[in-house]
Design an enzyme around this catalytic site. Structure first.
Site, short mmCIF file in Angstrom:
data_model
loop_
_atom_site.label_atom_id
_atom_site.label_comp_id
_atom_site.label_asym_id
_atom_site.label_seq_id
_atom_site.Cartn_x
_atom_site.Cartn_y
_atom_site.Cartn_z
N CYS A 124 0.81 -1.23 0.00
CA CYS A 124 0.00 0.00 0.00
C CYS A 124 0.83 1.27 0.00
CB CYS A 124 -0.93 0.01 1.21
SG CYS A 124 -0.03 0.08 2.77
N CYS A 140 -1.21 -4.77 7.18
CA CYS A 140 -1.13 -3.60 8.08
C CYS A 140 -0.46 -4.02 9.39
CB CYS A 140 -2.52 -3.04 8.34
SG CYS A 140 -3.51 -2.77 6.86
#
Ligand code: FES
Length: 157
Positions: free
Chosen positions: A36, A109
Site C-alpha cells: 500500500c 497492516c
C-alpha cells in the site's frame, strides 16, 4: 471488515498509545509496505530487569491506515516488559490479537508493525518490504521530504 472489528479499531485509534518520536531511543526500525505504500517507524528503549534486557517502552509514527495505527498502538503496549527475543516471537497476528482476526486485506497492516519491530530489534526480515537503504531521516515526515535522486520523464506517444 465486520462491525465489531471496525469498532475496536475506532476505539483504539481514538486514544492511540505511545504515539510519537522517542528521544534517546536504543533502537529504531522503519519499514514501508510494498502493498500500500504506507510507512511505519518504531522506537524502543530498553531497561535491565533481574539481569535481563527487557523493553521498557516503545513508540511509533506512521503514515498508515487506521488498522496500522491501532495495531502499532497495541503492539507498543504488548511488548513492554518483554525481552527482545520474546518480542521477536510475536508476529502480526499476535501483535493485533486484541483486535481479533484481521481480514486478508488488512493482514499486511499488522505485518507493517511487525516489520518495524523486527528491524528495530535486529530480527529476521519481516514479510513486508523494507525501504531501500538510505540515510535515516530524523522524522518520518522528513523521509518523505527527501528529493528523489533522479527524475524520470515519461513521454507519451
Ligand atoms: Fe497501508 Fe494498512 S492499508 S498499512
Amino acid at each position: 471488515m465486520n462491525d465489531e472489528l471496525h469498532q475496536k479499531i475506532q476505539d483504539t485509534i481514538a486514544q492511540p498509545k505511545n504515539l510519537g518520536e522517542m528521544e534517546n531511543a536504543d533502537a529504531v526500525g522503519t519499514v514501508g509496505s510494498a502493498d500500500c505504500g504506507d510507512m511505519l517507524r518504531m522506537w524502543i528503549k530498553f531497561r535491565e530487569e533481574d539481569g535481563r534486557k527487557v523493553i521498557d517502552k516503545a513508540s511509533f509514527q506512521t503514515f498508515g491506515c487506521e488498522t496500522a495505527i491501532a495495531v502499532a498502538s497495541l503492539a507498543t503496549q504488548l511488548i513492554q516488559g518483554k525481552t527482545p527475543e520474546e518480542a521477536l516471537a510475536m508476529d502480526g497476528a499476535a501483535l493485533s490479537a486484541p483486535l481479533g482476526p484481521l481480514p486478508p486485506m488488512k493482514i499486511h497492516c499488522a505485518q507493517l508493525v511487525e516489520g518495524a519491530l523486527r528491524q528495530a530489534l535486529g530480527g529476521a526480515p519481516a514479510p513486508v518490504a523494507a525501504p531501500k537503504a538510505a540515510p535515516m531521516a530524523p522524522t518520518l515526515m522528513d523521509s518523505f521530504g527527501t528529493p528523489a535522486a533522479t527524475k524520470k520523464t515519461i513521454i507519451l506517444k
